[in-house]
Enzyme design. Structure first.
Site, PDB file in Angstrom:
ATOM      1  N   ARG A 104       0.874  -1.182   0.000  1.00  0.00           N
ATOM      2  CA  ARG A 104       0.000   0.000   0.000  1.00  0.00           C
ATOM      3  C   ARG A 104       0.902   1.220   0.000  1.00  0.00           C
ATOM      4  O   ARG A 104       1.700   1.417   0.931  1.00  0.00           O
ATOM      5  CB  ARG A 104      -0.932   0.006   1.213  1.00  0.00           C
ATOM      6  CG  ARG A 104      -1.656   1.321   1.381  1.00  0.00           C
ATOM      7  CD  ARG A 104      -2.757   1.284   2.396  1.00  0.00           C
ATOM      8  NE  ARG A 104      -3.915   0.585   1.879  1.00  0.00           N
ATOM      9  CZ  ARG A 104      -5.151   0.693   2.388  1.00  0.00           C
ATOM     10  NH1 ARG A 104      -5.377   1.471   3.430  1.00  0.00           N
ATOM     11  NH2 ARG A 104      -6.159   0.024   1.866  1.00  0.00           N
ATOM     12  N   HIS A 131      -7.408   0.806  -6.436  1.00  0.00           N
ATOM     13  CA  HIS A 131      -7.619  -0.034  -5.243  1.00  0.00           C
ATOM     14  C   HIS A 131      -8.334  -1.316  -5.690  1.00  0.00           C
ATOM     15  O   HIS A 131      -9.500  -1.550  -5.342  1.00  0.00           O
ATOM     16  CB  HIS A 131      -8.437   0.739  -4.208  1.00  0.00           C
ATOM     17  CG  HIS A 131      -8.445   0.127  -2.841  1.00  0.00           C
ATOM     18  ND1 HIS A 131      -7.663  -0.962  -2.494  1.00  0.00           N
ATOM     19  CD2 HIS A 131      -9.158   0.450  -1.710  1.00  0.00           C
ATOM     20  CE1 HIS A 131      -7.888  -1.275  -1.227  1.00  0.00           C
ATOM     21  NE2 HIS A 131      -8.780  -0.450  -0.739  1.00  0.00           N
ATOM     22  N   GLN A 134     -10.265  -3.903  -3.232  1.00  0.00           N
ATOM     23  CA  GLN A 134     -11.597  -3.517  -2.757  1.00  0.00           C
ATOM     24  C   GLN A 134     -12.676  -3.920  -3.758  1.00  0.00           C
ATOM     25  O   GLN A 134     -13.773  -4.313  -3.395  1.00  0.00           O
ATOM     26  CB  GLN A 134     -11.637  -1.996  -2.516  1.00  0.00           C
ATOM     27  CG  GLN A 134     -12.956  -1.504  -1.968  1.00  0.00           C
ATOM     28  CD  GLN A 134     -13.218  -1.979  -0.547  1.00  0.00           C
ATOM     29  OE1 GLN A 134     -12.365  -1.834   0.312  1.00  0.00           O
ATOM     30  NE2 GLN A 134     -14.406  -2.532  -0.296  1.00  0.00           N
ATOM     31  N   ASP A 219     -17.100   7.270  -1.616  1.00  0.00           N
ATOM     32  CA  ASP A 219     -15.854   7.162  -0.858  1.00  0.00           C
ATOM     33  C   ASP A 219     -15.604   8.537  -0.244  1.00  0.00           C
ATOM     34  O   ASP A 219     -16.279   9.516  -0.575  1.00  0.00           O
ATOM     35  CB  ASP A 219     -14.719   6.755  -1.831  1.00  0.00           C
ATOM     36  CG  ASP A 219     -13.400   6.447  -1.145  1.00  0.00           C
ATOM     37  OD1 ASP A 219     -13.379   6.306   0.096  1.00  0.00           O
ATOM     38  OD2 ASP A 219     -12.375   6.359  -1.847  1.00  0.00           O
ATOM     39  N   CYS A 259     -16.278   1.704   0.601  1.00  0.00           N
ATOM     40  CA  CYS A 259     -15.113   0.883   0.959  1.00  0.00           C
ATOM     41  C   CYS A 259     -14.724   1.047   2.427  1.00  0.00           C
ATOM     42  O   CYS A 259     -14.075   0.169   2.987  1.00  0.00           O
ATOM     43  CB  CYS A 259     -13.935   1.210   0.046  1.00  0.00           C
ATOM     44  SG  CYS A 259     -13.372   2.915   0.156  1.00  0.00           S
ATOM     45  N   ARG A 287     -13.676  -8.480   2.260  1.00  0.00           N
ATOM     46  CA  ARG A 287     -12.257  -8.236   1.968  1.00  0.00           C
ATOM     47  C   ARG A 287     -11.449  -9.478   2.352  1.00  0.00           C
ATOM     48  O   ARG A 287     -10.494  -9.858   1.677  1.00  0.00           O
ATOM     49  CB  ARG A 287     -11.746  -7.010   2.755  1.00  0.00           C
ATOM     50  CG  ARG A 287     -12.346  -5.677   2.335  1.00  0.00           C
ATOM     51  CD  ARG A 287     -11.925  -5.269   0.939  1.00  0.00           C
ATOM     52  NE  ARG A 287     -10.490  -5.276   0.749  1.00  0.00           N
ATOM     53  CZ  ARG A 287      -9.662  -4.280   1.092  1.00  0.00           C
ATOM     54  NH1 ARG A 287     -10.152  -3.179   1.602  1.00  0.00           N
ATOM     55  NH2 ARG A 287      -8.355  -4.379   0.895  1.00  0.00           N
TER      56      ARG A 287
END
Ligand code: CP
Ligand code: NVA
Length: 304
Positions: A104, A131, A134, A219, A259, A287
């Site tokens: 990340r 991402h 996700q 988001d 998310c 996840r």
């Protein structure tokens, strides 16, 4: 054989992605029944985090443990990466000792450079641009609630950020239409919009974007690394909120996803997380299952 990486959704074919999402549901069911699985016994995942995380860290670490392997948390504060050791040198060394690496970080180029020098699979666990992990969980969650997403309309409300970019890739891979509602200056990357002009429609008005949509997604207004822009973004994004009024113009079957982490009172109203259309907790749990499927796919070169 060269290692397979997962830096964006485009690193897999549509049928691989669909099989992976199905396998994730299988793993979820197995896990809920208390079945023990040791497909990754003695395997090690290195996890490099240059940004904060709750879901991604816990799901990768728990996932490896539940499959019989282990995961190692590496932060720039206590590795030589944080003291300027070149990415390629770090990739050669780390990938000579573990079975997969998850990163990340900020620039997407960092994961690309790491992957180019790595002997083992590299997973993008979020960059400023994408991402993809996700999206595996989101696609799994939609399928578990509503079946195939093929042909559906999805409305993205808010920033044209890393999550939005991965939704654009998902629209092409999973065959749905994406309506994006964002204020001027906060559009997704031009190249992505141009490459997927048949799949993505840009709106200014969130109500127009949400009309008849089967899935509403949003988001945070300011992503990690944009903390200094918080105030300006609060102004720019006012009105770009998912709330029951917006949901009312969507399809009756519409689901709401985020998310997480979420900011109640900003991109969502205070009542959205526990709204009947909300599947955010299921999405967050997925996840774990989606990443277990991904780890098996990349490390074993097969699903399970
Ligand atoms: N959705 C997500 O990636 O959450 P974390 O930042 O907590 O990992
Ligand atoms: N767009 C957000 C997603 C967090 C999971 C960020 O990059 O901070």
């Amino acid at each position: 054989m060269a290692a397979r990486h997962f830096l964006t959704l485009n690193d897999m074919t549509t049928s691989e992605l669909e099989d992976l999402v199905d396998h994730a549901t299988h793993l979820r069911n197995e896990w809920r029944q208390g079945k023990v699985r040791d497909s990754l016994k003695n395997r090690v995942l290195a996890m490099i985090f240059e940004k904060s995380s709750t879901r991604t860290r816990v799901s990768f670490e728990a996932g490896m443990a539940q499959l019989g392997g282990s995961a190692m948390f590496l932060s720039p504060r206590d590795t030589q990466l944080g003291r300027g050791e070149p990415i390629e040198d770090s990739a050669i060394v780390i990938s000579s000792m573990v079975d997969a690496v998850m990163i990340r970080t900020f620039a997407h180029e960092t994961v690309e450079r790491f992957a180019a020098a790595s002997r083992v699979p590299v997973i993008n666990a979020l960059t400023d641009e994408f991402h993809p992990c996700q999206l595996l969980a989101d696609m799994q969650t939609y399928r578990e609630h509503r079946g195939s997403i093929r042909g559906a309309t999805v409305a993205w409300i808010g920033d044209g950020n890393n999550m939005c970019h991965s939704y654009i890739n998902a629209a092409a891979q999973f065959d749905f239409h994406l309506n994006v509602a964002c204020p001027e200056g906060y559009e997704p990357a031009k190249e992505l919009l141009e490459a997927h002009s048949d799949r993505v429609t840009l709106f200014r008005d969130p109500h127009e974007a949400a009309r008849q949509a089967q899935l509403l997604v949003t988001d945070v207004w300011a992503s990690m690394g944009q903390e200094d822009e918080q105030k300006a973004r609060e102004k720019a994004f006012r009105g770009y909120q998912i709330n029951p009024d917006l949901l009312a113009v969507a399809d009756k079957s519409a689901l709401f996803m985020h998310c997480l982490p979420a900011h109640r009172g900003e991109e969502i109203s205070g009542d959205m997380m526990d709204h009947p259309a909300s599947v955010v907790w299921h999405e967050a749990e997925n996840r774990l299952h989606a990443q277990k499927a991904l780890l098996e796919f990349l490390i074993l070169n097969r699903l399970g």
